[in-house]
Write a protein that holds these residues in place. Structure first.
Motif, PDB file in Angstrom:
ATOM      1  N   ASN A  69     -40.781  -8.012 -27.773  1.00 41.41           N
ATOM      2  CA  ASN A  69     -40.031  -8.421 -28.811  1.00 41.41           C
ATOM      3  C   ASN A  69     -39.571  -6.767 -29.147  1.00 41.41           C
ATOM      4  O   ASN A  69     -39.189  -6.907 -30.412  1.00 41.41           O
ATOM      5  N   ASP A  78     -36.744  -9.567 -33.580  1.00 40.60           N
ATOM      6  CA  ASP A  78     -36.033 -10.873 -33.777  1.00 40.60           C
ATOM      7  C   ASP A  78     -34.946 -11.169 -34.466  1.00 40.60           C
ATOM      8  O   ASP A  78     -34.568 -11.732 -34.422  1.00 40.60           O
ATOM      9  N   LYS A 101     -27.620 -11.162 -28.212  1.00 39.25           N
ATOM     10  CA  LYS A 101     -28.935 -11.794 -28.598  1.00 39.25           C
ATOM     11  C   LYS A 101     -29.306 -11.806 -26.700  1.00 39.25           C
ATOM     12  O   LYS A 101     -30.180 -12.595 -26.433  1.00 39.25           O
TER      13      LYS A 101
END
Length: 343
Positions: A313, A329, A306
């Motif tokens: 992104n 994501d 993460k």
């Protein structure tokens, strides 16, 4: 996984002692933790999608797209017996009015059947008073220790379990669940140091569209899911990520134009037929980029995954910029949920 097999071992040993059959020279009891016994563990992910329950606009009935993607994440021992299994269904609906304008909030979170829990609201309609997730837990427990062939041989009546061990606890139809598990087994690969395996799911209908002067209406359901295995330290030892991207097209009258019986393939199953390569700035297909992303996750904790460096992104990590340009994501979210759901 370790807790499950530890409990099985304790039960077996207790029965042996009670019967007076124990011995200091006994061989190791079959069915103990395969990781501690250095046995082969295979981990797989499988899914089956259908849009068959989508409806046409007819009379006062408005059109509605419905996509059901059934997903199974499972681990198997060297003889193909199920060690762990998690099954879920991404069921998404996109409703239209009589002018083929979307009435569903396409920005709202769409939850899977398992994520809905009691809110799925099967219990009031269940003849045994059990919610979907409760029945699925019973079915999964029944699968443990069996091969896929044994599971497929389950006694059925009207596609519902007729096995004496299940008739009082599982009344849902089971064909798609078994089919997803069979695919998971077919896709399974050998993995070392497995402590837990989990399934994570995330669903989006955001790319659905209403009818306009330029286009007819089309619902799009993107279900992203992952089977992820971690070791005792919480580091990923294997992860498999896939997307069931299903479009339900309507004509000007609100009738579904898709072949409802056609096989719906995931992005991984499509392979080169997904046709990203001609549009990719690095000349790589979706499945090639996903394989690179999955490989990058190996050996990392979910916190480290993460914490990936991103730009718009997309990976900005030096190890990935030349091999992965897709947005990530939803993939990371699916892995995060899979790790949280590990068993």
């Amino acid at each position: 996984m370790k807790k499950l097999f530890a409990l099985m071992l304790v039960s077996i040993l207790a029965l042996s002692l009670f019967a007076g059959c124990s011995s200091d020279n006994e061989e190791p009891t079959p069915g103990t933790d395969p990781v501690e016994n250095n046995e082969t563990v295979k981990v797989g992910l499988g899914s089956v999608s259908t849009l068959a329950k989508s409806r046409d606009a007819e009379g006062e009935t408005t059109a509605q797209a419905q996509v059901d993607t059934t997903i199974a994440a499972a681990s198997f021992d060297s003889e193909g017996r199920v060690l762990t299994v998690a099954i879920d269904v991404a069921q998404a609906r996109v409703a239209y009015d009589d002018e083929m304008q979307i009435t569903t909030d396409t920005s709202a979170e769409v939850k899977s059947k398992l994520q809905l829990g009691d809110a799925y609201n099967m219990k009031p309609r269940s003849e045994i008073g059990k919610e979907w997730y409760e029945q699925m837990a019973e079915l999964e427990a029944w699968m443990i220790g069996k091969t896929v062939a044994e599971i497929k041989a389950m006694d059925l009546e009207d596609n519902r379990p007729a096995d004496a061990d299940l008739t009082s606890s599982v009344t849902i139809t089971v064909d798609t669940y078994i089919a997803a598990l069979e695919k998971a087994y077919a896709n399974a690969v050998e993995v070392e140091n497995v402590d837990k395996v989990g399934l994570g799911v995330t669903i989006s209908i955001a790319k659905s569209r209403s009818a306009s002067e330029e286009n007819t209406a089309q619902a799009q359901v993107d279900s992203t899911f992952s089977a992820t295995a971690v070791d005792a330290d919480g580091k990923v030892v294997a992860t498999f990520i896939d997307v069931a991207q299903v479009r339900v097209a309507f004509d000007e009258d609100g009738a579904v134009t898709n072949d409802r019986a056609a096989e719906l393939k995931t992005k991984y199953e499509l392979g080169d037929a997904y046709n990203m390569k001609p549009r990719s700035e690095i000349g790589k297909e979706w499945d090639e980029q996903m394989a690179e992303l999955e490989a990058w996750m190996i050996g990392k904790t979910i916190s480290e995954i993460k914490g990936m460096d991103l730009e718009d992104n997309r990976p900005a990590d030096a190890d990935l910029t030349s091999s992965v340009t897709i947005t990530v994501d939803t993939y990371i979210l699916a892995v995060d949920r899979a790790v949280a759901n590990g068993k």
